[in-house]
Scaffold this motif. Structure first.
Motif, PDB file in Angstrom:
ATOM      1  N   ARG A   1      -5.699  -7.389  11.163  1.00  0.00           N
ATOM      2  CA  ARG A   1      -4.698  -5.703  11.189  1.00  0.00           C
ATOM      3  C   ARG A   1      -5.486  -5.289  12.734  1.00  0.00           C
ATOM      4  NH1 ARG A   1      -2.132  -3.091   8.062  1.00  0.00           N
ATOM      5  NH2 ARG A   1      -2.730  -0.929   7.759  1.00  0.00           N
TER       6      ARG A   1
ATOM      7  N   GLU B   1       7.452   0.905   9.575  1.00  0.00           N
ATOM      8  CA  GLU B   1       7.120   0.320  10.827  1.00  0.00           C
ATOM      9  C   GLU B   1       5.227   0.932  11.190  1.00  0.00           C
ATOM     10  OE1 GLU B   1      11.334  -1.486  13.252  1.00  0.00           O
ATOM     11  OE2 GLU B   1      10.534   0.697  13.097  1.00  0.00           O
ATOM     12  N   ASP B   2       4.898   0.964  11.977  1.00  0.00           N
ATOM     13  CA  ASP B   2       3.635   0.913  13.095  1.00  0.00           C
ATOM     14  C   ASP B   2       2.453   1.697  12.573  1.00  0.00           C
ATOM     15  OD1 ASP B   2       5.315   0.811  15.188  1.00  0.00           O
ATOM     16  OD2 ASP B   2       5.963   3.058  15.235  1.00  0.00           O
ATOM     17  N   HIS B   3       2.199   1.219  11.207  1.00  0.00           N
ATOM     18  CA  HIS B   3       1.208   1.443  10.430  1.00  0.00           C
ATOM     19  C   HIS B   3      -0.391   0.230  11.077  1.00  0.00           C
ATOM     20  CE1 HIS B   3       3.078   3.410   7.100  1.00  0.00           C
ATOM     21  NE2 HIS B   3       4.238   2.814   7.749  1.00  0.00           N
ATOM     22  N   ASP B   4       0.527  -0.516  11.787  1.00  0.00           N
ATOM     23  CA  ASP B   4      -0.758  -2.060  12.107  1.00  0.00           C
ATOM     24  C   ASP B   4      -0.397  -1.442  13.828  1.00  0.00           C
ATOM     25  OD1 ASP B   4      -2.375  -3.714  12.473  1.00  0.00           O
ATOM     26  OD2 ASP B   4      -1.826  -4.729  11.322  1.00  0.00           O
TER      27      ASP B   4
ATOM     28  N   ARG C   1       0.836  -1.164  -0.408  1.00  0.00           N
ATOM     29  CA  ARG C   1      -0.060  -0.103   0.109  1.00  0.00           C
ATOM     30  C   ARG C   1       1.274   1.208   0.101  1.00  0.00           C
ATOM     31  NH1 ARG C   1      -3.236   0.748   4.520  1.00  0.00           N
ATOM     32  NH2 ARG C   1      -2.472  -0.515   5.661  1.00  0.00           N
TER      33      ARG C   1
END
Lengths: 425, 470
Positions: free
Chosen positions: A392, A257-260, A30
């Motif tokens: 997610r 990192e830290d998209h979820d 994405r």
């Protein structure tokens, strides 16, 4: 479908093919909004259509720590760069491979042709099977909890949460029939029970450690003083290689990192020279694998509760190890968990790595040298180009809570148990 | 080794509640030579001047951003040994902003100061009695302008009562409680056994560079041209608080009679600072922990103070003898819920904040049509590791919707409420009411918005001299 297992396929990528491969992998994500996060509907490998997946990653094993070998002429200066496909999913590795091929036959050819120009639609299955690698140790947060169970229990919790939010002032007793009604329309498959052969296999594996330990005692005990001296000599002399992190590289890794609420972690490094370290690693990873299978099987790896799946894989005739995990929270918290809760385990499993912070007696020190340890980890961390998580937003705690709620629901709770049940929704 | 208090700026030692007013002068350097000459003539108040019966009338402190140190002549390479977060800056990129909860209205693009040409180089912190502060601050501003500085902004705190009681933040709650005690004289040694239990004191190296921290290591580079020893990283965030929005939401959610009770559960303390009923095991405001309340019946698991300082030691089970400790370390005792938060001693912050703006009693703020007023907190805190302390507490504890194993709950006071990930809501708050019934609050508004911020370095006196001599 059998319990979760790990499918890993790795093959060399030549340097000239890397840019094109990276570009192809990017189209499966994405990016640019969420680089590295898989698009479940991408046309190359529509991950969302593959049943029974927990996590999947494509990662290019470009080892930033290879230059550390400059001081060790007996170690080859060059190792091949590989593309690794790593899948945590339900069923055996063969089942996983077949399901992948059934959904994304052509897409897998498009990916792996960058490793081998002879890969075609007709030989891809055999080719991938030939390039499978076995992990030396594998950890599963909750063995036996299938992807379907995770999904169904999450839907159940979602439905119950909706009821609870729609009736904020209703007592647990009055809420109970509404919760039951909400659950009635939802599918709830019975939990997967291991077959007789699986249980027997597990029992034999459980016995393997004590039996091997007993059998090796007559040799180990007399050798112990020598082994201890060998260990201490190495521990006091081995070089620590933990350079100050590059901020630019940190920015590159942070972007992924830290998209979820969950993140992938990929790291690669060389083992220290010599047979002593090599055999020590083999034994320790074998014991870790045994412990993960028989002791740490209820949501906790020692005191760390945030890891969904983790694996240690030898590469290049056991000169290198690739470590992969899927963990909740951000990198700093993950590192701190390592240091504060399981430094001894980290020291056991990683201190044979070239440049690891100095340990004492194998379990002390090491990761407790906080700065050196974080810098060492950073030195070995590599970006995960494509990472797919079908769940997610769900942490290990969420999954455990959902399973607990479902189990309590099936007991038809009353009184204080009902109040606790409602409070957890 | 004991800390040389002569070489430490006084803010590390005290928040100076006895001095009721503060001014935060944020300035950029336009003429480095003149700025340095002027700074050399100013003497910051030292930690050695605090206490022992001495009453200070004024306190002046200095701190610098990376941009400020660069403007004063340090090369990028010379600063590279400082904390990466300090070098990157609070608003460095979207990922950091996401981790800190600086998203939506709080995103750096909306900040009134802290980025671009409004990124300060220097913070001059002035503390004085209310009747003296205005004249003194004007004088300092004038001098700064005349000596190579351009002002970004000057921010003021509210006059405080100068008694020994705790300050009140704009929502009305006692603030500044639960501070870590700094082990100035290095009396305590980290202990694998004793540290399994929570303790309020922390090693000096958790706040000051050049001293032993809780891992027994010494942070900071002892070799560079900028003397880091006895310096600290200062986090400054201007947090605007929507007082009428906060009490109005509580009024709507819990009614006029339940609003205070719900607010106290969200904060995790009574409005006067006392522990919530049932938690205290002594008379003092700090005589409590959450050991006896694992399910959050008394203090909700997601309450603000339980996130900011969960009051746990290295082992949630505490010390238990050799075998018990071994089994616990191996994860063979206890459970996942007990281990859901990290040991507090590695993640403490020394807070030095002060409120600003128009104050309003909760009853007044709850009234329909109560006027919106500007109020908030100048949140300042000191720490030696921005990553392990401020950014960890902010990101992993306060902002995280999964803190402590919770689900879809941001911090009830400062949560950004933005869905994460994707469309998963984060505006819930689970608690038990006074009757012990499980409750869930939903649709919480954003009550706090970041209006500006920056990471500063608060040098020691020798460090300051190394900067101004550059």
């Amino acid at each position: 479908m059998a319990r979760q297992s790990l499918l890993a396929v790795a093959a060399t990528v030549h340097d000239h093919a890397i840019p094109e491969l990276e570009a192809l992998l990017r189209t499966m994500t994405r990016a640019p909004e969420a680089p590295g996060q898989a698009d479940p509907d991408n046309p190359i490998i529509p991950f969302g259509q593959i049943e029974g997946l927990h996590f999947l990653r494509f990662v290019l094993l470009e080892d930033p720590s290879l230059p550390d070998r400059a001081a060790y002429p007996r170690l080859p200066a060059y190792e091949p760069t590989r593309l690794m496909l790593m899948v945590d999913g339900d069923g055996s590795p063969q089942d996983l491979l077949q399901r992948l091929l059934a959904t994304a036959h052509e897409g897998l050819v498009r990916v792996f042709i960058h490793c081998d120009a002879t890969v075609t639609g007709t030989n891809i299955a055999a080719w991938m099977d030939r390039h499978r690698v076995r992990s030396a140790a594998n950890y599963v947060n909750w063995p036996g909890r299938s992807a379907r169970q995770v999904r169904e229990e999450a839907q159940l919790h979602e439905a119950w949460l909706t009821v609870r939010l729609e009736h904020p002032d209703t007592s647990p007793e009055e809420l109970w029939p509404l919760l039951r009604a909400a659950a009635q329309d939802l599918p709830l498959s019975p939990p997967v029970r291991p077959s007789l052969s699986e249980r027997l296999g597990n029992l034999l594996h459980l016995l393997s450690f004590p039996v091997l330990a007993l059998l090796s005692l007559p040799v180990l005990l007399p050798a112990l003083p020598v082994l201890i001296v060998m260990l201490r000599r190495r521990e006091t002399r081995d070089r620590v290689i933990a350079p100050r992190p590059s901020r630019a590289r940190n920015t590159m890794l942070s972007a992924l990192e830290d998209h979820d609420v969950t993140n992938p972690y990929s790291a690669i490094g060389s083992l220290k020279l010599g047979r002593f370290r090599r055999w020590l690693t083999i034994v320790i990873l074998w014991v870790i694998n045994w412990g993960a299978r028989h002791i740490y099987r209820s949501g906790r790896l020692a005191r760390v509760n945030t890891i969904h799946f983790a694996s240690w894989t030898f590469l290049d005739d056991r000169r290198r190890v690739f470590f992969a995990s899927n963990y909740d929270g951000s990198r700093e918290a993950y590192n701190d968990d390592f240091i504060d809760k399981v430094a001894f385990g980290l020291n056991l499993s990683f201190s044979n790595g070239l440049g690891y912070p100095r340990t004492d007696w194998l379990v002390r020190g090491g990761a407790r040298h906080e700065r050196d340890f974080k810098w060492y980890l950073f030195h070995h961390q590599i970006p995960t180009q494509v990472w797919y998580n079908p769940f997610r937003g769900l942490t290990t705690y969420d999954m455990a809570r959902n399973a607990r709620l479902r189990a309590t629901y099936e007991r038809r709770p009353t009184g204080a148990e009902l109040a606790r049940f409602v409070a957890e929704i | 080794m004991a800390v040389d208090r002569d070489d430490v700026q006084a803010l590390v030692r005290s928040g100076f509640g006895s001095l009721g007013s503060a001014r935060y002068i944020l300035a950029r350097i336009v003429d480095s030579a003149r700025a340095k000459a002027w700074l050399r003539g100013l003497v910051p108040t030292r930690a050695s001047e605090v206490g022992e019966g001495r009453a200070l009338d004024t306190v002046l402190q200095f701190a610098f951003t990376r941009a400020g140190l660069r403007a004063l002549g340090f090369t990028a390479a010379e600063l590279e040994s400082m904390a990466p977060e300090f070098l990157d800056g609070m608003a460095s990129d979207a990922r950091r902003s996401h981790r800190l909860g600086d998203v939506g209205e709080s995103a750096p693009t909306h900040w009134q100061w802290g980025t671009g040409i409004r990124e300060p180089h220097v913070l001059l912190l002035l503390l004085a009695r209310p009747n003296r502060i205005a004249d003194w601050a004007s004088h300092v501003e004038r001098d700064a302008r005349a000596n190579g500085f351009r002002l970004v902004t000057t921010l003021a705190s509210n006059p405080a009562p100068e008694d020994s009681g705790p300050a009140r933040e704009p929502f009305g709650f006692a603030d500044g409680l639960s501070q870590p005690e700094i082990d100035w004289d290095a009396k305590h040694r980290p202990s694998a056994r004793a540290d399994r239990a929570y303790r309020p004191h922390i090693a000096a190296g958790e706040v000051l560079l050049g001293h032993r921290n809780e891992y027994g290591a010494i942070a900071g580079d002892a070799t560079g041209p900028l003397v880091q020893r006895n310096g600290s990283y200062l986090v400054y965030r201007q947090l605007e608080q929507d007082v009428t929005g906060f009490w109005g939401w509580l009024h709507a959610a819990a009614g006029p009679d339940g609003a205070l009770e719900l607010a106290e559960r969200m904060v995790g303390r009574c409005i006067n600072g006392a522990p919530l009923p049932g938690l205290a095991h002594g008379p003092g405001p700090e005589d409590f922990d959450f050991q006896g309340d694992p399910l959050g019946h008394l203090c909700p698991l997601g309450a603000h103070i339980r996130r900011a300082n969960p009051r746990v030691g290295d082992d949630p089970l505490g010390p238990r003898g050799i075998l018990g400790n071994l089994l616990s370390t191996a994860g063979l005792l206890g459970n996942a819920a007990g281990d859901a938060v990290a040991s507090a001693r590695f993640h403490r912050l020394l807070r030095r904040g002060r409120p600003y703006g128009v104050t309003m009693a909760p009853e007044q703020a709850m009234r329909t049509g109560a006027p919106k007023t500007e109020a908030g907190l100048h949140f300042l805190c000191l720490n030696a590791s921005l990553a392990r302390q401020f950014e960890f507490v902010q990101g992993a504890w306060l902002i995280s919707p999964t803190f402590g194993g919770l689900s879809q709950e941001g911090d009830p006071l400062i949560g950004a409420r933005c869905p994460f990930p994707d469309d998963r809501r984060t505006d819930l708050f689970r608690y038990h009411d006074a009757q012990g019934h499980p409750r869930i609050a939903q649709g919480m508004d954003r009550f706090v918005t970041v209006r500006g911020g920056a990471y500063f370095f608060l040098p020691g006196l020798e460090g300051l001299a190394s900067i101004t001599a550059r």
